[in-house]
Design a protein around this motif. Structure first.
Motif, PDB file in Angstrom:
ATOM      1  N   ASP A 336      39.670 -67.541  56.666  1.00 38.80           N
ATOM      2  CA  ASP A 336      39.361 -66.328  57.424  1.00 38.80           C
ATOM      3  C   ASP A 336      38.352 -65.521  56.605  1.00 38.80           C
ATOM      4  O   ASP A 336      38.664 -65.081  55.495  1.00 38.80           O
ATOM      5  N   ASP A 338      37.380 -62.576  56.767  1.00 40.51           N
ATOM      6  CA  ASP A 338      37.775 -61.180  56.544  1.00 40.51           C
ATOM      7  C   ASP A 338      39.163 -61.074  55.915  1.00 40.51           C
ATOM      8  O   ASP A 338      39.855 -60.075  56.091  1.00 40.51           O
ATOM      9  N   GLY A 340      40.118 -60.621  52.864  1.00 42.13           N
ATOM     10  CA  GLY A 340      40.287 -59.593  51.846  1.00 42.13           C
ATOM     11  C   GLY A 340      40.927 -60.070  50.561  1.00 42.13           C
ATOM     12  O   GLY A 340      41.435 -59.268  49.761  1.00 42.13           O
ATOM     13  N   VAL A 476      28.570 -54.879  55.954  1.00 43.59           N
ATOM     14  CA  VAL A 476      29.593 -55.872  55.598  1.00 43.59           C
ATOM     15  C   VAL A 476      29.478 -56.236  54.119  1.00 43.59           C
ATOM     16  O   VAL A 476      30.484 -56.337  53.405  1.00 43.59           O
ATOM     17  N   GLN A 480      32.420 -55.671  51.265  1.00 45.36           N
ATOM     18  CA  GLN A 480      32.977 -56.766  50.478  1.00 45.36           C
ATOM     19  C   GLN A 480      32.757 -56.554  48.985  1.00 45.36           C
ATOM     20  O   GLN A 480      33.639 -56.856  48.174  1.00 45.36           O
TER      21      GLN A 480
END
Length: 493
Positions: A336, A338, A340, A476, A480
């Motif tokens: 995934d 995103d 994190g 983005v 990040q």
């Protein structure tokens, strides 16, 4: 009639390789052997010098034999090596007195901290261009002299020899006749003054290193001597030596100020050509010798990432998450994006721009949805984020990077190179010749033997294989990077 070729001995942190090139940089033959790492204590990393020698000898013979069966004849040898790794051996017997202490080793962190508390860091920065850190050779050398009974007295009497891996190999190849190091490797010891281009007496006193143990410092190309005929079947001129990252910069044709390369191997190392004068960084980057030819030095600004490919090896060997390093690309792509999850691979501290030997690794941002794929992505991203930190430091030191040339084992990963372009917001270019480090050493050997006449010929032989353009939205990217910086803050000692 045999065709002329060049042999590069590329002695790295986890393997020894030998490559035979023709005069265009094409690989004719190659051989590689991995070897074990020794971890006597947490933060300590050692190699067996005899294993280093045995693997270099074996791969050299295999590569030469394969080339000769195709009608090629090696005219000269170039040596490139893991830098800072420290060896001491007996001048009479040629036997090492201690295991090689590897550049990743942090056992002398307290020594460096004590010297820093005494105000010594400014001297090291001003003379050597380096930060005061256990990464470099000087404190490792002093440790060996102090920990092996009788070693210091023998060193002061001229009975022992110190060298980085290039010195040790050239000593062995020449049957003990030649004790040298080139200027690029010397500049990684914390004992070498960049502008004076020689060992520095104040730095020797600071680290308590007797001059009698040191090799002579020579140009990065020239006729150093010949191999003992029994070693490779005949006497072959040894005509080049360079630390692996400087060799890669030459292999990548970073010949002019502002040109940048980043090599992704066990660690990752970004070098920016700064021309005929060293730049003292305000952001804890390193000033280093890029090469020395005909007595004239060129310089570079360097950022050092201590764990890049080593992080992938940890997933493979330490956690058993993958069976082969090549599996990580597909696994990471299935994550995934995103998720994190962040991995800070401070297994032996953090390098530039933090230089924190006491930092330790951290995996954070985990949820029940996180699995092998997300950890694999975080492992690869850690190298990308650290590269961006280095480019930020480079920009703060006044160098604007528009194009990043990449090489090393991790550079074959297309998804990783695209990720690098996205996070660093620079065009990322991979060369046709993926063997930049070995080719840099071979090219220098060609200069030393007269096969090439000008350094500029390296640029005419360089070609781009693929360029990766940034595609990620800036918002983005910033989000990040903010998550990465938060993870790093949690890691620092």
């Amino acid at each position: 009639m045999s065709r002329p070729a060049l042999l590069a001995l590329d002695q790295g942190t986890t393997s020894s390789r030998a490559l035979v090139f023709d005069e265009t940089g094409r690989v004719i033959a190659t051989a590689q052997e991995e070897f074990a790492q020794g971890y006597p204590q947490p933060g300590w990393v050692e190699h067996d010098p005899e294993v280093i020698w045995a693997t270099v000898l074996s791969t050299a013979r295999k590569a030469m034999s394969a080339a000769e069966t195709q009608g090629w004849a090696v005219q000269a040898i170039g040596v490139t090596n893991q830098r800072e790794t420290t060896l001491v051996w007996d001048r009479t017997t040629g036997q090492p007195i201690h295991n090689a202490i590897v550049w990743q080793d942090r056992r002398t962190a307290k020594t460096c901290a004590n010297l820093r508390a005494e105000g010594a860091e400014a001297l090291v920065r001003d003379r050597a261009g380096l930060v005061l850190d256990p990464y470099f050779s000087a404190s490792k050398l002093a440790y060996i002299l102090d920990s092996v009974p009788g070693a210091r007295a023998k060193a002061e009497a001229g009975k022992l020899a110190f060298g980085t891996v290039d010195s040790f190999l050239i000593w062995r190849l020449t049957g003990g006749r030649v004790h040298i190091t080139d200027a690029t490797n010397a500049s990684r010891t914390s004992l070498y003054a960049l502008e004076a281009a020689d060992w520095d007496e104040e730095l020797l006193r600071l680290f308590n290193v007797p001059r009698a143990v040191l090799p002579d410092v020579v140009d990065s190309a020239g006729r150093y001597g010949e191999t003992e005929s029994s070693i490779l079947g005949r006497a072959i001129p040894i005509c080049a030596a360079a630390g692996d990252q400087q060799a890669a910069a030459l292999g990548q044709a970073c010949l002019h100020p502002g040109e940048v390369k980043s090599t992704y191997g066990t660690g990752a190392f970004l070098l920016v050509n700064t021309g005929d004068a060293p730049v003292r960084s305000e952001n804890r980057l390193l000033a280093t010798t890029a090469w020395r030819l005909n007595g004239q030095s060129a310089f570079a600004l360097e950022g050092s990432i201590l764990s890049a490919g080593a992080t992938v090896q940890w997933l493979r060997d330490g956690l058993g998450m993958i069976a082969r390093s090549s599996e990580i690309e597909a696994l990471a792509q299935s994550a995934d994006p995103d998720c994190g999850v962040y991995l800070v691979p401070a297994f032996s501290g953090l390098g530039a721009p933090h230089w924190d030997p006491d930092a330790r690794g951290l995996l954070c941002g985990l949820s029940r949805g996180a699995g092998r794929a997300e950890i694999a992505r975080a492992a690869l991203d850690s190298t990308v984020y650290q590269t961006q930190d280095l480019l930020t430091a480079v920009a703060s030191d006044g160098v604007d990077v528009r194009t990043l040339k990449v090489d090393g084992g991790m550079a074959v990963n297309d998804a990783l190179m695209q990720r690098l372009a996205d996070i660093c917001a620079v065009e990322t270019v991979r060369p046709v010749n993926a063997e930049a480090t070995a080719w840099g050493a071979a090219f220098l050997a060609g200069l030393g033997i007269g096969m090439f006449s000008e350094l500029s010929e390296a640029a005419t032989l360089w070609q781009a294989e693929r360029a990766f353009a940034p595609q990620l939205e800036d918002a983005v990217r910033q989000r990040q990077m903010a998550g990465w910086h938060d993870a790093v803050r949690r890691t620092l000692s």
